[in-house]
Design an enzyme around this catalytic site. Structure first.
Site, PDB file in Angstrom:
ATOM      1  N   TYR A  80      49.566 -39.341 -43.976  1.00 47.62           N
ATOM      2  CA  TYR A  80      48.087 -39.453 -43.674  1.00 47.62           C
ATOM      3  C   TYR A  80      47.775 -39.450 -42.391  1.00 47.62           C
ATOM      4  CZ  TYR A  80      43.633 -41.202 -46.051  1.00 47.62           C
ATOM      5  OH  TYR A  80      42.459 -41.101 -46.785  1.00 47.62           O
ATOM      6  N   GLY A  91      40.022 -56.224 -55.113  1.00 48.84           N
ATOM      7  CA  GLY A  91      39.249 -54.720 -55.151  1.00 48.84           C
ATOM      8  C   GLY A  91      37.869 -54.993 -54.835  1.00 48.84           C
ATOM      9  N   ASN A  92      37.054 -54.016 -54.811  1.00 50.39           N
ATOM     10  CA  ASN A  92      35.545 -53.883 -54.278  1.00 50.39           C
ATOM     11  C   ASN A  92      34.632 -54.436 -55.567  1.00 50.39           C
ATOM     12  OD1 ASN A  92      35.231 -52.670 -51.626  1.00 50.39           O
ATOM     13  ND2 ASN A  92      36.635 -51.365 -52.381  1.00 50.39           N
ATOM     14  N   GLY A 116      43.268 -46.837 -47.691  1.00 53.23           N
ATOM     15  CA  GLY A 116      43.194 -48.343 -48.589  1.00 53.23           C
ATOM     16  C   GLY A 116      44.792 -48.755 -49.066  1.00 53.23           C
ATOM     17  N   VAL A 117      44.910 -49.939 -49.059  1.00 52.97           N
ATOM     18  CA  VAL A 117      46.051 -50.675 -49.272  1.00 52.97           C
ATOM     19  C   VAL A 117      46.496 -50.419 -50.653  1.00 52.97           C
ATOM     20  CG1 VAL A 117      46.494 -52.430 -47.329  1.00 52.97           C
ATOM     21  CG2 VAL A 117      45.028 -53.015 -49.055  1.00 52.97           C
ATOM     22  N   ASP A 118      45.289 -50.457 -51.425  1.00 49.11           N
ATOM     23  CA  ASP A 118      45.417 -50.292 -53.072  1.00 49.11           C
ATOM     24  C   ASP A 118      46.110 -48.984 -53.337  1.00 49.11           C
ATOM     25  OD1 ASP A 118      43.076 -48.968 -52.269  1.00 49.11           O
ATOM     26  OD2 ASP A 118      41.909 -49.429 -53.996  1.00 49.11           O
ATOM     27  N   ARG A 119      45.664 -47.947 -52.469  1.00 49.73           N
ATOM     28  CA  ARG A 119      45.993 -46.701 -52.741  1.00 49.73           C
ATOM     29  C   ARG A 119      47.684 -46.663 -52.594  1.00 49.73           C
ATOM     30  NH1 ARG A 119      42.675 -42.577 -49.454  1.00 49.73           N
ATOM     31  NH2 ARG A 119      43.867 -41.124 -50.755  1.00 49.73           N
ATOM     32  N   THR A 156      36.085 -49.157 -58.549  1.00 47.03           N
ATOM     33  CA  THR A 156      34.784 -49.096 -57.996  1.00 47.03           C
ATOM     34  C   THR A 156      34.467 -47.493 -57.355  1.00 47.03           C
ATOM     35  OG1 THR A 156      35.162 -51.197 -57.278  1.00 47.03           O
ATOM     36  CG2 THR A 156      33.340 -49.897 -56.252  1.00 47.03           C
ATOM     37  N   THR A 183      38.877 -59.372 -58.633  1.00 48.45           N
ATOM     38  CA  THR A 183      40.297 -59.661 -58.098  1.00 48.45           C
ATOM     39  C   THR A 183      41.159 -59.904 -59.194  1.00 48.45           C
ATOM     40  OG1 THR A 183      39.236 -60.810 -55.971  1.00 48.45           O
ATOM     41  CG2 THR A 183      41.373 -61.830 -56.780  1.00 48.45           C
TER      42      THR A 183
HETATM   43  N1  LIG Z   1      34.808 -51.723 -69.894  1.00 42.15           N
HETATM   44  C1  LIG Z   1      34.741 -50.945 -69.123  1.00 42.15           C
HETATM   45  N2  LIG Z   1      34.296 -49.659 -69.178  1.00 42.15           N
HETATM   46  C2  LIG Z   1      34.328 -48.918 -68.206  1.00 42.15           C
HETATM   47  N3  LIG Z   1      34.613 -49.198 -67.161  1.00 42.15           N
HETATM   48  C3  LIG Z   1      34.701 -50.357 -66.626  1.00 42.15           C
HETATM   49  C4  LIG Z   1      34.916 -51.214 -67.718  1.00 42.15           C
HETATM   50  N4  LIG Z   1      35.175 -52.448 -66.887  1.00 42.15           N
HETATM   51  C5  LIG Z   1      35.368 -52.143 -65.921  1.00 42.15           C
HETATM   52  N5  LIG Z   1      35.115 -50.723 -65.401  1.00 42.15           N
HETATM   53  C6  LIG Z   1      35.025 -50.075 -64.136  1.00 42.15           C
HETATM   54  O1  LIG Z   1      36.174 -50.619 -63.338  1.00 42.15           O
HETATM   55  C7  LIG Z   1      35.650 -50.906 -62.128  1.00 42.15           C
HETATM   56  C8  LIG Z   1      36.288 -52.366 -61.935  1.00 42.15           C
HETATM   57  O2  LIG Z   1      37.613 -51.929 -62.032  1.00 42.15           O
HETATM   58  P1  LIG Z   1      39.012 -52.232 -60.908  1.00 42.15           P
HETATM   59  O3  LIG Z   1      40.121 -51.380 -61.031  1.00 42.15           O
HETATM   60  O4  LIG Z   1      39.257 -53.923 -61.037  1.00 42.15           O
HETATM   61  O5  LIG Z   1      38.281 -52.152 -59.599  1.00 42.15           O
HETATM   62  P2  LIG Z   1      38.287 -52.432 -57.992  1.00 42.15           P
HETATM   63  O6  LIG Z   1      39.591 -52.639 -57.979  1.00 42.15           O
HETATM   64  O7  LIG Z   1      37.533 -51.606 -57.363  1.00 42.15           O
HETATM   65  O8  LIG Z   1      37.798 -53.966 -58.099  1.00 42.15           O
HETATM   66  C9  LIG Z   1      34.266 -51.233 -62.305  1.00 42.15           C
HETATM   67  O9  LIG Z   1      33.561 -50.859 -61.148  1.00 42.15           O
HETATM   68  C10 LIG Z   1      33.678 -50.166 -63.308  1.00 42.15           C
HETATM   69  O10 LIG Z   1      33.306 -48.967 -62.675  1.00 42.15           O
HETATM   70  C1  LIG Z   2      38.583 -45.796 -51.682  1.00 37.96           C
HETATM   71  C2  LIG Z   2      38.824 -47.430 -51.945  1.00 37.96           C
HETATM   72  C3  LIG Z   2      37.375 -48.126 -51.624  1.00 37.96           C
HETATM   73  C4  LIG Z   2      39.073 -47.498 -53.205  1.00 37.96           C
HETATM   74  O1  LIG Z   2      39.023 -49.051 -53.576  1.00 37.96           O
HETATM   75  P1  LIG Z   2      38.754 -49.569 -55.079  1.00 37.96           P
HETATM   76  O2  LIG Z   2      37.898 -48.910 -55.886  1.00 37.96           O
HETATM   77  O3  LIG Z   2      40.228 -49.846 -55.756  1.00 37.96           O
HETATM   78  O4  LIG Z   2      38.090 -51.175 -54.757  1.00 37.96           O
HETATM   79  C5  LIG Z   2      39.842 -48.165 -50.924  1.00 37.96           C
HETATM   80  O5  LIG Z   2      41.030 -47.609 -51.296  1.00 37.96           O
HETATM   81  C6  LIG Z   2      39.601 -47.828 -49.504  1.00 37.96           C
HETATM   82  O6  LIG Z   2      38.641 -48.606 -48.981  1.00 37.96           O
HETATM   83  N1  LIG Z   2      40.174 -47.118 -48.915  1.00 37.96           N
HETATM   84  C7  LIG Z   2      39.990 -46.802 -47.234  1.00 37.96           C
HETATM   85  C8  LIG Z   2      39.753 -45.318 -47.171  1.00 37.96           C
HETATM   86  C9  LIG Z   2      40.913 -44.568 -47.287  1.00 37.96           C
HETATM   87  O7  LIG Z   2      41.695 -44.878 -48.368  1.00 37.96           O
HETATM   88  O8  LIG Z   2      41.107 -43.711 -46.549  1.00 37.96           O
HETATM   89  K   LIG Z   3      40.224 -47.219 -57.004  1.00 31.39           K
END
Ligand SMILES: Nc1ncnc2c1ncn2[C@@H]1O[C@H](COP(=O)(O)OP(=O)(O)O)[C@@H](O)[C@H]1O
Ligand SMILES: CC(C)(COP(=O)(O)O)[C@@H](O)C(=O)NCCC(=O)O
Ligand SMILES: [K+]
Length: 254
Positions: A86, A8-9, A93-96, A119, A12
């Site tokens: 879409y 993720g952003n 985003g692949v996570d979506r 993020t 990992t």
């Molecule tokens: N203990 C916490 N309380 C609230 N938010 C948190 C906590 N730990 C992580 N986060 C939030 O979750 C995000 C990370 O979650 P994650 O789903 O792994 O994100 P990503 O997939 O974008 O890397 C952080 O950017 C923060 O905003």
């Molecule tokens: C919106 C996101 C930044 C979310 O990423 P994450 O918070 O899981 O790290 C990611 O799904 C992304 O880069 N999307 C590309 C744009 C789109 O989904 O249309």
């Molecule tokens: K997200």
């Protein structure tokens, strides 16, 4: 075994599934690599799927590939177990996508709203017949706090705290309450809207920021920390089966 690596952003995440059952999960690329190596050394197969919305170098990709017996990388352009409604699938985003697949695995035949608080916060809609209808992207908790600090002269960087109030009586609390309640009200708004349209819809919440919502969101929703992993595992199985049937077709010239 199946190894899921989700970059993720911010973080990992990795998870191991065996025969559809969840085995273990953790964080970090080096940790995922070590785990895969250990399985390989024991003579076991490592089926790996890599999903990345964050930064990943070719070196890291090759490093992970080197400890897999089967490798695929999540992409909107691969054959997927859901349809993508879409306009720009290449930039989706692949996570979506993975979260939506995970939702369909858990609640087949249901209209879904999937909220992934990472993020960024994403709101993704899946129709009852399994099509990703689209969705929205909004700033995550961390981004909101940082934006107030970075784009103003006087506002400090406030840390996320689940023990916040409603009306701020000082600058710190005004920011904390503003960001936390603002996020909560936004999420509640989406949930109320979908239930108004379809009382049978299912709302699933996932992502690092969802812990906070577990404590504060007084709505009928499902929390599933492993939603993205679950979806990626389904895509991996789907890819393995496709490659397997393609190989069979070639071997037997079907
Ligand atoms: N203990 C916490 N309380 C609230 N938010 C948190 C906590 N730990 C992580 N986060 C939030 O979750 C995000 C990370 O979650 P994650 O789903 O792994 O994100 P990503 O997939 O974008 O890397 C952080 O950017 C923060 O905003
Ligand atoms: C919106 C996101 C930044 C979310 O990423 P994450 O918070 O899981 O790290 C990611 O799904 C992304 O880069 N999307 C590309 C744009 C789109 O989904 O249309
Ligand atoms: K997200």
């Amino acid at each position: 075994m199946n190894l899921i690596v989700d970059i993720g952003n911010t973080r990992t995440k990795y998870a191991v599934y065996d025969d559809g059952d969840w085995v273990v999960c953790g964080m970090g690329v080096p940790e995922a690599y070590e785990l895969a190596s250990a399985y390989l050394h024991r003579g076991q197969e490592v089926n790996m799927i890599l999903s990345s919305t964050g930064a990943i170098s070719e070196e890291v990709r090759e490093h992970l590939k080197s400890v897999s017996t089967f490798f695929c990388e999540m992409s909107p352009e691969m054959d997927l177990p859901i349809r993508l409604g879409y306009d720009t699938p290449k930039t989706l985003g692949v996570d979506r996508i993975a979260g939506c697949v995970g939702g369909v695995v858990l609640f087949p035949g249901k209209e879904l709203l999937i909220i992934d608080s990472g993020t960024a916060i994403t709101y993704d809609f899946v129709s009852a017949d399994g099509e990703f209808r689209g969705g929205n992207i909004s700033p995550g908790l961390g981004i909101r706090f940082r934006a107030l600090n970075e784009f103003t002269v006087s506002l400090p960087l406030v840390k996320c705290d689940v023990n916040h109030g409603y009306i701020g009586k000082n600058t710190h609390d005004a920011i904390l309450n503003g960001v936390m309640n603002g996020t909560l009200f936004e999420i509640r708004g989406y949930i109320d809207e979908i239930y108004r349209d379809n009382p049978d819809a299912v709302v699933i919440i996932t992502g690092g920021g969802s812990e906070y919502l577990k404590k504060t969101l007084n709505r009928s929703v499902f929390f599933e920390d492993k939603l993205v992993n679950l979806g990626l595992n389904r895509v991996l199985e789907y890819q393995k089966r496709l490659i397997g049937s393609e190989k069979l077709r070639i071997d037997f010239r079907i």
